[in-house]
Motif scaffolding. Structure first.
Motif, mmCIF file in Angstrom:
data_model
loop_
_atom_site.group_PDB
_atom_site.id
_atom_site.type_symbol
_atom_site.label_atom_id
_atom_site.label_comp_id
_atom_site.label_asym_id
_atom_site.label_seq_id
_atom_site.Cartn_x
_atom_site.Cartn_y
_atom_site.Cartn_z
ATOM 1 N N LEU A 66 0.797 -1.220 0.000
ATOM 2 C CA LEU A 66 0.000 0.000 0.000
ATOM 3 C C LEU A 66 0.831 1.271 0.000
ATOM 4 O O LEU A 66 0.314 2.347 0.285
ATOM 5 N N THR A 67 2.107 1.189 -0.327
ATOM 6 C CA THR A 67 3.004 2.334 -0.131
ATOM 7 C C THR A 67 3.281 3.141 -1.384
ATOM 8 O O THR A 67 4.093 4.066 -1.353
ATOM 9 N N GLY A 102 6.988 -1.952 0.951
ATOM 10 C CA GLY A 102 8.225 -1.280 1.313
ATOM 11 C C GLY A 102 8.312 0.103 0.702
ATOM 12 O O GLY A 102 7.301 0.765 0.458
ATOM 13 N N LEU A 103 9.529 0.544 0.444
ATOM 14 C CA LEU A 103 9.765 1.870 -0.114
ATOM 15 C C LEU A 103 9.530 1.881 -1.620
ATOM 16 O O LEU A 103 9.869 0.911 -2.313
ATOM 17 N N PRO A 104 8.987 2.972 -2.160
ATOM 18 C CA PRO A 104 8.893 3.083 -3.616
ATOM 19 C C PRO A 104 10.243 2.884 -4.298
ATOM 20 O O PRO A 104 10.316 2.322 -5.392
ATOM 21 N N ALA A 105 11.313 3.300 -3.634
ATOM 22 C CA ALA A 105 12.652 3.168 -4.205
ATOM 23 C C ALA A 105 13.044 1.717 -4.447
ATOM 24 O O ALA A 105 13.897 1.429 -5.289
ATOM 25 N N ASP A 118 12.653 7.805 -3.912
ATOM 26 C CA ASP A 118 11.771 7.938 -2.750
ATOM 27 C C ASP A 118 12.144 6.913 -1.681
ATOM 28 O O ASP A 118 11.754 5.752 -1.755
ATOM 29 N N LYS A 119 12.886 7.376 -0.681
ATOM 30 C CA LYS A 119 13.332 6.513 0.411
ATOM 31 C C LYS A 119 12.786 6.988 1.752
ATOM 32 O O LYS A 119 13.323 6.650 2.800
ATOM 33 N N ASP A 120 11.699 7.749 1.727
ATOM 34 C CA ASP A 120 11.107 8.323 2.943
ATOM 35 C C ASP A 120 10.226 7.269 3.616
ATOM 36 O O ASP A 120 9.069 7.072 3.242
ATOM 37 N N VAL A 121 10.771 6.594 4.635
ATOM 38 C CA VAL A 121 10.047 5.495 5.270
ATOM 39 C C VAL A 121 8.861 6.006 6.073
ATOM 40 O O VAL A 121 7.805 5.342 6.133
ATOM 41 N N ALA A 122 8.990 7.170 6.694
ATOM 42 C CA ALA A 122 7.867 7.716 7.458
ATOM 43 C C ALA A 122 6.691 8.041 6.540
ATOM 44 O O ALA A 122 5.528 7.775 6.873
ATOM 45 N N ALA A 123 6.980 8.607 5.383
ATOM 46 C CA ALA A 123 5.918 8.915 4.427
ATOM 47 C C ALA A 123 5.271 7.640 3.900
ATOM 48 O O ALA A 123 4.048 7.598 3.682
ATOM 49 N N ALA A 124 6.071 6.606 3.710
ATOM 50 C CA ALA A 124 5.523 5.327 3.250
ATOM 51 C C ALA A 124 4.560 4.754 4.284
ATOM 52 O O ALA A 124 3.480 4.256 3.934
ATOM 53 N N TYR A 155 13.516 -6.721 5.880
ATOM 54 C CA TYR A 155 12.588 -6.606 4.762
ATOM 55 C C TYR A 155 11.930 -5.235 4.681
ATOM 56 O O TYR A 155 10.984 -5.044 3.897
ATOM 57 N N ALA A 156 12.394 -4.277 5.470
ATOM 58 C CA ALA A 156 11.737 -2.967 5.519
ATOM 59 C C ALA A 156 11.799 -2.240 4.183
ATOM 60 O O ALA A 156 10.873 -1.522 3.815
ATOM 61 N N ALA A 157 12.886 -2.394 3.447
ATOM 62 C CA ALA A 157 13.032 -1.657 2.188
ATOM 63 C C ALA A 157 12.070 -2.144 1.113
ATOM 64 O O ALA A 157 11.442 -1.341 0.423
#
Length: 294
Positions: A66-67, A102-105, A118-124, A155-157
């Motif tokens: 959903l990110t 994960g991240l869009p990146a 886009d590596k903004d984890v808070a925004a994700a 697996y966060a990325a």
């Protein structure tokens, strides 16, 4: 209290739906956890096959991802998850496991698309909350609970910007427990210093929707996704986690979900026999002890 064992079909990925159902029934299990790719003939047909074998579906894997940060990706994710909700309802399970993304990146790692800058984890995480709010009413209409899964931080990325059970519970908090719950997957959460408190919190909040077990093996496989192991082969303390889960009031099926090349490719009958034995040795005693004290 009798805790029922369930085979998650991720453990036997080389089998068709009919084969997975047959092996599960022949092993004497009562439940099976299904992955969506097996529903090639539709959820209704799968439900009939499961029921005909005397089984019930413990959960459906999976919704989520959903990110996405663009409107087209967000719309596609919502439609995909609405389809998964309808499938869960047709299968007769109230639990749809959600791997939030994960991240869009890193979306390209799993074959998707996204802004590689886009590596903004808070925004994700914030986008997960927004999409979840959009999906909850639809899930409620279909009697399905969205079950958030915290994944191991490695697996966060690419797979899940939720890494702890507390994070999953915080995300669930704005919604009724009947519509958003959490899963305790031993592989992903065994390391968390706040795990016992978070499991207790999940029980108090009425959000403990699923318990999945497998071990954490070393060394990490070249494909990190395949580092799960049969209970007892790695480093998870199943006694303490199972005790906490049962003390928190969980009484549902316990799914065994193992991604591991050797186990995935061996005789499915051996896999089922071993998982039954290890469940009875390493998991069930603590569940039963705790439930007797509740």
């Amino acid at each position: 209290m009798s805790f029922e064992l369930s085979l998650n079909t991720g453990t036997i990925p080389n089998l068709s739906l009919d084969e997975a159902i047959r092996y599960t029934a022949e092993a004497g299990l009562s439940h099976i956890g299904l992955w969506r790719h097996l529903l090639v003939d539709g959820a209704e047909a799968a439900a009939k096959a499961v029921s005909a074998a005397g089984l019930s579906v413990s959960s459906l894997c999976r919704g989520g991802f959903l990110t996405s940060s663009d409107a087209e990706g967000q719309a596609a994710a919502l439609e995909e998850n609405r389809e998964a909700i309808r499938e869960a309802a047709a299968l007769g399970t109230g639990e749809l496991i959600m791997v939030v993304g994960g991240l869009p990146a890193a979306a390209h790692v799993l074959g998707g698309t996204g802004d590689r800058a886009d590596k903004d984890v808070a925004a994700a995480r914030a986008r997960v909350a927004d999409r979840l709010a959009e999906l909850v009413p639809y899930a409620a209409e279909h009697g399905v609970r969205l079950v958030l899964e915290a994944l191991h931080p490695m697996y966060a990325a690419d797979r899940a910007v939720l890494s702890t059970l507390d994070q999953a519970l915080d995300l669930a908090a704005p919604h009724a427990p009947a519509t958003v719950g959490v899963v305790v997957d031993t592989f992903h959460v065994w390391w968390d210093p706040r795990l016992a408190q978070a499991i207790t919190r999940a029980g108090i909040e009425g959000r403990l929707a699923s318990y999945q077990v497998c071990d954490f093996n070393l060394p990490i496989a070249s494909d990190a996704l395949k580092s799960r192991g049969m209970m007892g082969d790695g480093y998870v303390d199943f006694a303490s986690i199972s005790l906490a889960v049962a003390q928190a009031g969980y009484t549902g099926p316990v799914e065994v979900e193992i991604f591991n090349e050797e186990i995935n490719n061996q005789d499915p009958a051996l896999t089922l026999a071993t998982m039954k034995e290890r469940f009875e040795q390493l998991v069930l005693p603590s569940l039963q002890t705790a439930s007797a004290l509740v």
